[in-house]
Write a protein that holds these residues in place. Structure first.
Motif, PDB file in Angstrom:
ATOM      1  N   THR A 252       0.850  -1.196   0.000  1.00  0.00           N
ATOM      2  CA  THR A 252       0.000   0.000   0.000  1.00  0.00           C
ATOM      3  C   THR A 252       0.882   1.241   0.000  1.00  0.00           C
ATOM      4  O   THR A 252       1.748   1.396   0.867  1.00  0.00           O
ATOM      5  N   VAL A 253       0.674   2.105  -0.979  1.00  0.00           N
ATOM      6  CA  VAL A 253       1.489   3.316  -1.120  1.00  0.00           C
ATOM      7  C   VAL A 253       0.576   4.535  -1.177  1.00  0.00           C
ATOM      8  O   VAL A 253      -0.371   4.592  -1.964  1.00  0.00           O
ATOM      9  N   LYS A 254       0.869   5.517  -0.324  1.00  0.00           N
ATOM     10  CA  LYS A 254       0.171   6.804  -0.348  1.00  0.00           C
ATOM     11  C   LYS A 254       1.193   7.900  -0.661  1.00  0.00           C
ATOM     12  O   LYS A 254       2.377   7.753  -0.359  1.00  0.00           O
ATOM     13  N   HIS A 255       0.706   8.986  -1.249  1.00  0.00           N
ATOM     14  CA  HIS A 255       1.606  10.039  -1.701  1.00  0.00           C
ATOM     15  C   HIS A 255       1.128  11.383  -1.170  1.00  0.00           C
ATOM     16  O   HIS A 255       0.093  11.894  -1.598  1.00  0.00           O
ATOM     17  N   PHE A 256       1.890  11.940  -0.209  1.00  0.00           N
ATOM     18  CA  PHE A 256       1.642  13.320   0.219  1.00  0.00           C
ATOM     19  C   PHE A 256       2.563  14.234  -0.574  1.00  0.00           C
ATOM     20  O   PHE A 256       3.773  13.978  -0.676  1.00  0.00           O
ATOM     21  N   TRP A 257       2.001  15.315  -1.111  1.00  0.00           N
ATOM     22  CA  TRP A 257       2.791  16.281  -1.883  1.00  0.00           C
ATOM     23  C   TRP A 257       2.358  17.693  -1.513  1.00  0.00           C
ATOM     24  O   TRP A 257       1.162  17.961  -1.319  1.00  0.00           O
ATOM     25  N   HIS A 258       3.332  18.583  -1.388  1.00  0.00           N
ATOM     26  CA  HIS A 258       3.008  20.000  -1.322  1.00  0.00           C
ATOM     27  C   HIS A 258       3.909  20.761  -2.297  1.00  0.00           C
ATOM     28  O   HIS A 258       4.888  20.221  -2.812  1.00  0.00           O
TER      29      HIS A 258
END
Length: 282
Positions: free
Chosen positions: A62-68
């Motif tokens: 399971t991979v999640k991606h936080f980006w700012h």
């Protein structure tokens, strides 16, 4: 830690998809499969986003991606953003240029104790060795420890003895229980409840340096002490130059912030994850 406890592996990255690709590949070989991955992306371009998507589409992890947005070095904010997405009860922080040996997750699970954080080690790979890894696509992170030890002895990396399973007593691992010095978030394990207990990383820190020391000092003040993970699956740090064009300057205020912390008895962040969660609730 119980085998059923999920670990959230939080990986910080910025515009180096080649290195991140090797880090993600090393996750496929973990002997302990009970973990999720959250990428703490400090403003990378579309190549990194595509790499993460491709990996997520083909992996059982399971991979999640936080980006700012890219507004300079804001790793503390990126880590808090990623932590807010985490579902695990235990966080392990690494960097996106640090590959993992197969026993890495299992080692952190074994060392985890309530009210303690785990300070892991880093092995620096030399420039020529890193170039060969990229050219030949070596799965070096899956090599036997004895081979990596020999590579260290022949000058391909530092700290070769970190590849040896030298027994350490519980007392020896806790001998620096209240020392914050040289703890780095490229290899750090902490319980989720303890992370939130100090309000996460302090997003006041922008630019490189001292955001990890600030976090560690506050953890120790809150009653969460240090376990050292010597001779226990270090991260394998790919070589790169230390400066990134366009990302310098803001760190000039960090020493002032850190000095104010040392002069106080505060253990919560000035601008922590609670501020982020409050903003996102509106």
């Amino acid at each position: 830690m119980h085998p059923a406890t999920k670990i959230s592996l939080i990986i910080t990255t910025y515009n180096w998809p080649q290195a991140l690709g090797f880090v993600l590949r090393s996750l496929e070989y973990q002997t302990d499969k009970n973990f999720e991955v959250i990428i703490a992306d400090d403003g990378s371009g579309p190549d990194t986003k595509q790499l993460i998507k491709n990996f997520s589409d083909t992996s059982e992890i399971t991979v999640k991606h936080f980006w700012h947005e890219d507004d300079g070095f804001r790793v503390a904010a990126a880590r808090n953003g990623a932590a807010a997405l985490a579902e695990g009860d235990y966080f392990v922080f690494i960097d996106g240029d640090c590959c993992l040996m197969p026993s890495f997750i299992a080692s952190h699970r074994k060392l985890a104790e309530k009210k303690w954080f785990v300070a892991g080690r880093r092995v620096y790979l030399k420039k020529r060795f890193t170039a060969k890894i990229f050219k030949k696509a070596w799965r070096f992170f899956n090599w036997p420890s004895c081979i990596l030890f020999i590579m260290g002895l022949t000058g391909q990396c530092n700290r070769p003895f970190q590849f040896l399973s030298i027994p350490q007593s519980n007392k020896a691992r806790k001998k620096q229980a209240k020392k914050w010095e040289k703890v780095q978030t490229c290899n750090l394990g902490v319980w989720k409840e303890d992370f939130y207990g100090v309000d996460g990383f302090d997003e006041s820190y922008e630019g490189h340096g001292l955001e990890d020391s600030d976090f560690t000092v506050r953890l120790i003040r809150s009653g969460v002490h240090r376990i050292d993970a010597d001779y226990c699956s270090p991260v394998l740090h790919l070589f790169h130059s230390r400066s990134i064009p366009g990302r310098e300057g803001k760190e000039l205020k960090n020493p002032e912030y850190f000095q104010k912390l040392l002069e106080s008895d505060r253990f919560t962040a000035v601008q922590g994850i609670s501020c982020r969660l409050s903003r996102e609730s509106f």
